[in-house]
Write an enzyme that holds these catalytic residues in place. Structure first.
Site, PDB file in Angstrom:
ATOM      1  N   TRP A 101       3.631   2.292  -2.036  1.00 31.11           N
ATOM      2  CA  TRP A 101       2.512   2.323  -2.988  1.00 31.11           C
ATOM      3  C   TRP A 101       2.840   3.181  -4.194  1.00 31.11           C
ATOM      4  CZ3 TRP A 101      -0.249  -1.662  -2.314  1.00 31.11           C
ATOM      5  CH2 TRP A 101      -0.553  -2.135  -1.032  1.00 31.11           C
ATOM      6  N   LYS A 130      -9.520   1.398   3.170  1.00 26.97           N
ATOM      7  CA  LYS A 130      -8.809   2.069   4.239  1.00 26.97           C
ATOM      8  C   LYS A 130      -9.762   2.946   5.054  1.00 26.97           C
ATOM      9  CE  LYS A 130      -5.231   0.042   2.721  1.00 26.97           C
ATOM     10  NZ  LYS A 130      -4.267   0.461   1.736  1.00 26.97           N
ATOM     11  N   ASP A 184      -3.247   9.139  -5.633  1.00 25.90           N
ATOM     12  CA  ASP A 184      -3.774   8.000  -4.876  1.00 25.90           C
ATOM     13  C   ASP A 184      -4.066   8.515  -3.462  1.00 25.90           C
ATOM     14  OD1 ASP A 184      -4.156   5.732  -3.317  1.00 25.90           O
ATOM     15  OD2 ASP A 184      -2.327   4.709  -3.966  1.00 25.90           O
TER      16      ASP A 184
HETATM   17  C1  LIG Z   1      -3.720  -0.096   0.540  1.00 25.93           C
HETATM   18  C2  LIG Z   1      -3.233   0.852  -0.480  1.00 25.93           C
HETATM   19  C3  LIG Z   1      -3.197   0.521  -1.842  1.00 25.93           C
HETATM   20  C4  LIG Z   1      -3.602  -0.852  -2.354  1.00 25.93           C
HETATM   21  O1  LIG Z   1      -4.956  -1.055  -2.216  1.00 25.93           O
HETATM   22  P1  LIG Z   1      -5.623  -2.411  -2.761  1.00 25.93           P
HETATM   23  O2  LIG Z   1      -7.076  -2.129  -2.607  1.00 25.93           O
HETATM   24  O3  LIG Z   1      -5.129  -3.518  -1.894  1.00 25.93           O
HETATM   25  O4  LIG Z   1      -5.215  -2.581  -4.172  1.00 25.93           O
HETATM   26  C5  LIG Z   1      -2.764   1.466  -2.727  1.00 25.93           C
HETATM   27  N1  LIG Z   1      -2.397   2.689  -2.320  1.00 25.93           N
HETATM   28  C6  LIG Z   1      -2.414   3.047  -1.025  1.00 25.93           C
HETATM   29  C7  LIG Z   1      -1.992   4.418  -0.631  1.00 25.93           C
HETATM   30  C8  LIG Z   1      -2.840   2.148  -0.058  1.00 25.93           C
HETATM   31  O5  LIG Z   1      -2.848   2.501   1.221  1.00 25.93           O
END
Ligand SMILES: *Cc1c(COP(=O)(O)O)cnc(C)c1O
Length: 360
Positions: free
Chosen positions: A101, A195, A171
């Site tokens: 990511w 998540k 993030d």
């Molecule tokens: C799942 C995830 C993403 C992507 O999320 P989307 O909602 O599918 O765009 C980005 N960063 C991390 C750390 C993730 O676990």
């Protein structure tokens, strides 16, 4: 009805009391005679939903008044572009690449300016967090970027990097609301909600006010400008209203559980059950350097691909589902987010013990 223990990395398990409440309110939300799905985002009923969701999130995370909370679409991935488009005034940013990511965010930023990879753990399949105490931070960097919890590899920054005064952007998709955070250490803290919070398709961006400006890169779409959404309090266009509603329910559930201190305690307890077993097992091994282990995502392997596949298959049959690891790591991964009860982790460990005995 039969529920499974769902160890998916995302979209992921939600708290059962929340699912029950939204089911009860499906036909008639609060006496409106309609579902939140059918409701105008300009209605008083929805305004109350979004206002309460924001306030509850502010309470949970102790968000200072000089930070805005934005409920945006496009998931976490849209932020990979939105961040450089809005923040790259000098067209320079430093990225710490600790997984897929972070790598995607780093690659996207290269479209908009000079993105520097100032540290990485790719040499060891991202199984550790690099030392970030004295990084070669660029003097003109607009920000330093991290992915705080690496969903695929199961690592977590236990200490934030020393950004040498530069704005930190993080993030936190897969560790959102899993423990208390000091929001003031970040310029932007953001996460996709699928998540640890709600349904897929939305991202929550917590951003310091001084980073919200009209001075964005030329060509930045209106919809990808933070100021658009900040000025309109996340109602510039029709938001993901149902998702905001479910997230709001989860915030209330977290408050009723005792808030983030309590979630941290519970998450540490749950993770310990699994890590202690991995450390004692002869068959199963954790893939991450112990000091950098995530509380949320726990990858592990047997070292034998066929045995891994057998384990995943038999676990699924036993109601322990979505344990297959990401294709880049192989093996297994158990995601044990806030909504995964301790009983789920105990059931997993009991199953692993039994499997180890039967296949020794
Ligand atoms: C799942 C995830 C993403 C992507 O999320 P989307 O909602 O599918 O765009 C980005 N960063 C991390 C750390 C993730 O676990």
């Amino acid at each position: 009805m039969s529920r499974v223990y769902n160890f998916s990395a995302g979209p992921a398990v939600l708290p059962e009391p929340v699912l029950k409440e939204v089911a009860e309110e499906m036909m008639d939300y609060g006496g409106t005679g309609m579902s939140v799905m059918e409701m105008s985002h300009r209605s008083a009923a929805f305004q109350q939903i979004i206002d309460e969701a924001e306030q509850d999130l502010r309470d949970l995370m102790n968000i200072p008044d000089n930070y805005k909370v934005l409920f945006l679409q496009g998931g976490a991935s849209q932020q990979f572009a939105m961040i450089p488009m809005n923040l790259m005034k000098n067209k320079v940013a430093d990225y710490i690449v600790t997984g897929q990511w972070a790598k995607k965010a780093y690659q996207e930023a290269q479209k908009y300016g000079k993105a520097n990879k100032i540290a990485t753990s790719e040499d060891e399949t991202f199984s550790y967090i690099p030392d970030c105490s004295d990084l070669p931070i660029s003097p003109d960097a607009d920000y330093v970027y991290i992915c705080e919890n690496n969903t695929i590899y199961g690592t977590k920054f236990k200490e934030l990097p020393d950004t040498k005064g530069k704005t930190l952007v993080a993030d936190v998709s897969s560790c959102f609301l899993s423990e208390p955070v000091d929001v003031e250490k970040y310029g932007i803290i953001y996460g996709g909600v699928q998540k640890n919070i709600g349904p897929a398709g939305m991202v929550i961006v917590i951003i310091r006010e001084d980073l919200i400006t009209e001075d964005v890169l030329p060509g930045t779409p209106t919809m990808l400008t933070y100021k658009t959404h900040s000025d309109a309090a996340s109602l510039y266009n029709t938001p993901n209203a149902y998702c905001i509603y479910v997230c709001g329910k989860v915030f209330k559930w977290l408050k009723s559980m005792g808030g983030l201190e309590e979630m941290k305690k519970r998450n540490e307890e749950k993770a310990k059950i699994l890590y202690d077993f991995l450390d004692s097992s002869k068959m199963f091994k954790g893939t991450v350097v112990p000091k950098d282990r995530s509380l949320m995502n726990v990858p592990f392997v047997t070292g034998d691909k066929d045995l891994d596949a057998k384990f995943v298959k038999e676990a699924t049959a036993a109601g322990l589902v979505n344990l297959k690891g990401h294709r880049s790591v192989g093996g297994m991964r158990a995601s044990i987010y806030n909504a995964m009860p301790k009983e789920g982790v105990e059931a997993l460990v009991a199953f692993m013990k039994k499997f180890e005995e039967e296949n020794a």
